[in-house]
Design a protein around this motif. Structure first.
Motif, mmCIF file in Angstrom:
data_model
loop_
_atom_site.group_PDB
_atom_site.id
_atom_site.type_symbol
_atom_site.label_atom_id
_atom_site.label_comp_id
_atom_site.label_asym_id
_atom_site.label_seq_id
_atom_site.Cartn_x
_atom_site.Cartn_y
_atom_site.Cartn_z
ATOM 1 N N ALA A 170 24.901 -27.207 28.132
ATOM 2 C CA ALA A 170 24.318 -26.608 29.334
ATOM 3 C C ALA A 170 23.430 -27.597 30.080
ATOM 4 O O ALA A 170 23.390 -27.597 31.319
ATOM 5 C CB ALA A 170 23.512 -25.363 28.953
ATOM 6 N N ALA A 171 22.717 -28.438 29.350
ATOM 7 C CA ALA A 171 21.828 -29.407 29.988
ATOM 8 C C ALA A 171 22.607 -30.376 30.870
ATOM 9 O O ALA A 171 22.116 -30.815 31.922
ATOM 10 C CB ALA A 171 21.038 -30.169 28.926
ATOM 11 N N PRO A 214 11.532 -28.769 9.247
ATOM 12 C CA PRO A 214 10.885 -29.130 10.511
ATOM 13 C C PRO A 214 11.377 -30.474 11.047
ATOM 14 O O PRO A 214 11.426 -30.677 12.258
ATOM 15 C CB PRO A 214 9.399 -29.165 10.161
ATOM 16 C CG PRO A 214 9.327 -29.231 8.682
ATOM 17 C CD PRO A 214 10.559 -28.570 8.162
ATOM 18 N N GLY A 215 11.758 -31.396 10.140
ATOM 19 C CA GLY A 215 12.264 -32.681 10.605
ATOM 20 C C GLY A 215 13.547 -32.544 11.397
ATOM 21 O O GLY A 215 13.716 -33.153 12.461
ATOM 22 N N VAL A 216 14.467 -31.735 10.898
ATOM 23 C CA VAL A 216 15.738 -31.523 11.594
ATOM 24 C C VAL A 216 15.498 -30.892 12.963
ATOM 25 O O VAL A 216 16.068 -31.307 13.976
ATOM 26 C CB VAL A 216 16.673 -30.642 10.739
ATOM 27 C CG1 VAL A 216 17.866 -30.162 11.558
ATOM 28 C CG2 VAL A 216 17.157 -31.423 9.516
ATOM 29 N N VAL A 217 14.657 -29.880 13.023
ATOM 30 C CA VAL A 217 14.377 -29.207 14.297
ATOM 31 C C VAL A 217 13.665 -30.148 15.257
ATOM 32 O O VAL A 217 13.923 -30.145 16.464
ATOM 33 C CB VAL A 217 13.543 -27.933 14.054
ATOM 34 C CG1 VAL A 217 13.117 -27.307 15.380
ATOM 35 C CG2 VAL A 217 14.341 -26.925 13.238
ATOM 36 N N ALA A 218 12.755 -30.971 14.744
ATOM 37 C CA ALA A 218 12.016 -31.893 15.602
ATOM 38 C C ALA A 218 12.961 -32.855 16.317
ATOM 39 O O ALA A 218 12.820 -33.103 17.526
ATOM 40 C CB ALA A 218 10.991 -32.663 14.772
ATOM 41 N N TYR A 219 13.916 -33.427 15.581
ATOM 42 C CA TYR A 219 14.872 -34.345 16.205
ATOM 43 C C TYR A 219 15.713 -33.636 17.262
ATOM 44 O O TYR A 219 15.921 -34.152 18.370
ATOM 45 C CB TYR A 219 15.797 -34.938 15.143
ATOM 46 C CG TYR A 219 15.209 -36.075 14.345
ATOM 47 C CD1 TYR A 219 14.993 -37.326 14.930
ATOM 48 C CD2 TYR A 219 14.890 -35.917 12.997
ATOM 49 C CE1 TYR A 219 14.463 -38.382 14.186
ATOM 50 C CE2 TYR A 219 14.360 -36.957 12.251
ATOM 51 C CZ TYR A 219 14.148 -38.194 12.850
ATOM 52 O OH TYR A 219 13.637 -39.234 12.122
ATOM 53 N N THR A 220 16.219 -32.451 16.932
ATOM 54 C CA THR A 220 17.079 -31.730 17.865
ATOM 55 C C THR A 220 16.330 -31.358 19.135
ATOM 56 O O THR A 220 16.835 -31.533 20.252
ATOM 57 C CB THR A 220 17.644 -30.459 17.198
ATOM 58 O OG1 THR A 220 18.356 -30.823 16.011
ATOM 59 C CG2 THR A 220 18.572 -29.722 18.136
ATOM 60 N N ALA A 221 15.121 -30.838 18.985
ATOM 61 C CA ALA A 221 14.330 -30.449 20.153
ATOM 62 C C ALA A 221 13.978 -31.657 21.004
ATOM 63 O O ALA A 221 13.974 -31.592 22.240
ATOM 64 C CB ALA A 221 13.051 -29.737 19.691
ATOM 65 N N TRP A 222 13.683 -32.771 20.361
ATOM 66 C CA TRP A 222 13.343 -34.009 21.073
ATOM 67 C C TRP A 222 14.514 -34.445 21.955
ATOM 68 O O TRP A 222 14.330 -34.783 23.131
ATOM 69 C CB TRP A 222 13.022 -35.085 20.045
ATOM 70 C CG TRP A 222 12.154 -36.219 20.487
ATOM 71 C CD1 TRP A 222 12.495 -37.540 20.564
ATOM 72 C CD2 TRP A 222 10.770 -36.155 20.872
ATOM 73 N NE1 TRP A 222 11.419 -38.301 20.956
ATOM 74 C CE2 TRP A 222 10.338 -37.483 21.158
ATOM 75 C CE3 TRP A 222 9.845 -35.120 21.000
ATOM 76 C CZ2 TRP A 222 9.045 -37.791 21.561
ATOM 77 C CZ3 TRP A 222 8.554 -35.420 21.407
ATOM 78 C CH2 TRP A 222 8.168 -36.733 21.686
ATOM 79 N N ASP A 223 15.713 -34.428 21.380
ATOM 80 C CA ASP A 223 16.895 -34.833 22.140
ATOM 81 C C ASP A 223 17.182 -33.875 23.290
ATOM 82 O O ASP A 223 17.558 -34.296 24.389
ATOM 83 C CB ASP A 223 18.111 -34.912 21.217
ATOM 84 C CG ASP A 223 18.050 -36.097 20.261
ATOM 85 O OD1 ASP A 223 17.280 -37.048 20.537
ATOM 86 O OD2 ASP A 223 18.753 -36.080 19.239
ATOM 87 N N LEU A 224 17.015 -32.573 23.049
ATOM 88 C CA LEU A 224 17.275 -31.592 24.107
ATOM 89 C C LEU A 224 16.232 -31.677 25.222
ATOM 90 O O LEU A 224 16.563 -31.489 26.400
ATOM 91 C CB LEU A 224 17.310 -30.178 23.524
ATOM 92 C CG LEU A 224 18.581 -29.830 22.748
ATOM 93 C CD1 LEU A 224 18.427 -28.485 22.046
ATOM 94 C CD2 LEU A 224 19.796 -29.809 23.668
ATOM 95 N N GLN A 268 14.732 -34.385 26.196
ATOM 96 C CA GLN A 268 15.084 -35.558 26.993
ATOM 97 C C GLN A 268 16.343 -35.323 27.810
ATOM 98 O O GLN A 268 16.403 -35.654 28.998
ATOM 99 C CB GLN A 268 15.266 -36.774 26.075
ATOM 100 C CG GLN A 268 15.599 -38.066 26.797
ATOM 101 C CD GLN A 268 14.448 -38.635 27.606
ATOM 102 O OE1 GLN A 268 13.431 -37.977 27.797
ATOM 103 N NE2 GLN A 268 14.604 -39.853 28.089
ATOM 104 N N ALA A 269 17.362 -34.726 27.191
ATOM 105 C CA ALA A 269 18.630 -34.510 27.884
ATOM 106 C C ALA A 269 18.490 -33.553 29.061
ATOM 107 O O ALA A 269 19.206 -33.678 30.061
ATOM 108 C CB ALA A 269 19.673 -33.971 26.905
ATOM 109 N N SER A 270 17.586 -32.597 28.946
ATOM 110 C CA SER A 270 17.418 -31.585 29.998
ATOM 111 C C SER A 270 16.373 -31.965 31.037
ATOM 112 O O SER A 270 16.120 -31.193 31.963
ATOM 113 C CB SER A 270 17.033 -30.243 29.360
ATOM 114 O OG SER A 270 15.750 -30.332 28.753
#
Length: 341
Positions: free
Chosen positions: A53-54, A74-84, A86-88
Motif C-alpha cells: 500500500a505504501a 520486539p526486535g522483529v517488530v522494530a525492524y518491520t515498523a522502521w522499514d514501513l 521509511q517506505a511510507s
C-alpha cells in the motif's frame, strides 16, 4: 481528549485479501478520501499489505489494527515498523494488541505472560530503545522481566531514517490497557463492542489517568473507535451476531455490565460453550443494537456517526472492510457526509 466540536476522521479497514489486491484497495481508498487504511491480523500478516500500500499511495496513512505483539519479538517488530515508516514517508502507525491466552498459546505457539500489561509495557519500551539506538546511536540497554536487549553491532543496525517518530497505538477493551495506552502510547484502539457511555465513563477516564501518571497531556492522545453500522436487514443480522459473539467472551463482560446486561452476557457465554450460535443473536435486543451500533439509513449514517463520536473519538473505522467495486455509492456518500459541515 478532543474538542467537543471536532468531527472524527473516517478511516477504512483493509479486507483479508492477497498482497496483489492490497495495492489496488489502498489506491482506491486514498482516491475516495479515507484518512487511514488499517490492516488487521486475522487471515494474513498485517504488515506485508501495508508495504504494498505504501508504494501505491502518497497521502493515505497506513496502520495495523492490530498486530499481535505477543506473537512476535520486539526486535522483529522494530525492524518491520522502521522499514514501513521509511517506505511510507512517515505515514505508518504501529497498532499493537495482546490477543487472548488461547490464541497466543494455541494459534501462535507462544507463551502467555503472567502480566500482559507489564509485558506490553516492556515490549513498547524495547521498541523505542531499538529505534533510539538506530536513529541517535544510543546504547542498547533493555533490562526487564521479559526482554533483555544489549547487542546491536553496525552490521545489524539499519541506521537513521527520515521519519523516526513512529506512533504506537494500543488496543483493548478494559481499563488496564486503556490506562497503559494513556501512559505510554500515542493512541488507543477501542474495540467495536463499546457504547458511547462506555467510552465516556470508562475508557476516556482510564486514558486520562494513565496520561496523568506519566505527566502527559491527555488531549494529545488519539482515541480510535471501530464502529458497528446497521443500514439494512443484512447488516442488522451481521451486527447482532457480532455483538452476541463478543459479548459472550468474559473479557468483554464489563461493557455489558455497565448497561445492566451481565445476565444476558452470562447466557451468551453458556450458548457459546454449546456452540449454539443461532440462538445467541436472538438475545441481542433492539436496545442493545442501538447502544452498540449506529442504526440509520445510508443517507443518515454520517449524521449518526458524527452525533455519537464528535468530541469523543478522533478516528472512526467502520466495522466492515472496504472493497472498491462494491457499494461504491455507499462509501462515497459516507466519506462526503463525514466531511460535510
Amino acid at each position: 481528549m478532543q474538542s467537543h466540536q471536532s468531527v472524527p476522521a473516517l478511516d477504512a479497514s483493509l479486507p483479508p485479501v492477497s498482497l496483489a489486491e492490497a495495492g489496488n484497495i489502498a489506491e482506491a481508498a486514498e482516491q475516495v478520501g479515507f484518512k487511514t487504511l488499517w490492516a488487521s491480523e486475522t487471515q494474513h500478516d498485517p504488515f506485508l499489505p501495508l508495504a504494498v500500500a505504501a508504494s501505491r499511495t502518497s497521502e493515505l496513512q497506513l496502520g495495523t489494527a492490530v498486530a499481535i505483539a505477543f506473537a512476535r519479538s520486539p526486535g522483529v517488530v522494530a525492524y518491520t515498523a522502521w522499514d514501513l515508516a521509511q517506505a511510507s514517508g512517515g505515514r505508518f502507525i504501529l497498532g499493537l494488541g495482546t490477543q487472548v491466552k488461547p490464541h497466543i498459546e494455541r494459534r501462535f505457539g507462544m507463551p502467555w505472560p503472567e502480566s500482559p500489561a507489564d509485558k506490553l509495557r516492556e515490549f513498547v519500551g524495547a521498541l523505542r530503545a531499538l529505534w533510539r539506538t538506530w536513529q541517535y546511536g544510543d546504547a542498547l540497554a533493555v533490562r526487564g522481566e521479559y526482554f533483555r536487549l544489549s547487542l546491536m553491532s553496525p552490521f545489524f543496525n539499519p541506521g537513521p531514517i527520515d521519519h523516526p517518530d513512529i506512533p504506537i497505538f494500543l488496543a483493548g477493551v478494559n481499563v488496564g490497557l486503556a490506562r497503559l495506552a494513556g501512559e505510554i502510547a500515542e493512541g488507543f484502539h477501542a474495540h467495536p463492542l463499546h457504547s458511547e457511555r462506555y467510552l465516556r465513563e470508562v475508557i476516556r477516564p482510564a486514558l486520562a489517568e494513565g496520561a496523568a501518571r506519566a505527566g502527559r497531556d491527555a488531549n494529545d492522545l488519539t482515541l480510535t473507535a471501530s464502529v458497528f453500522m446497521v443500514t439494512d436487514e443484512a447488516s442488522d443480522f451481521f451486527v447482532r451476531s457480532q455483538i452476541a459473539f463478543y459479548a459472550s467472551t468474559p473479557s468483554y463482560r464489563r461493557v455489558m455490565a455497565l448497561h445492566g446486561w451481565e445476565t444476558i452476557a452470562e447466557e451468551l457465554s453458556r450458548l457459546a460453550r454449546r456452540q449454539d450460535w443461532s440462538a445467541m443473536s436472538g438475545l441481542v435486543s433492539d436496545e442493545m443494537l442501538a447502544t452498540f451500533a449506529i442504526v440509520a439509513s445510508p443517507s443518515e449514517l454520517p449524521l449518526g456517526v458524527k452525533s455519537r463520536y464528535s468530541g469523543l473519538a478522533k478516528r472512526v473505522i467502520p466495522y466492515m472492510p472496504y472493497y472498491p467495486g462494491t457499494q461504491d455509492e455507499f462509501w462515497a456518500a459516507l466519506v462526503e457526509g463525514m466531511q460535510a459541515k
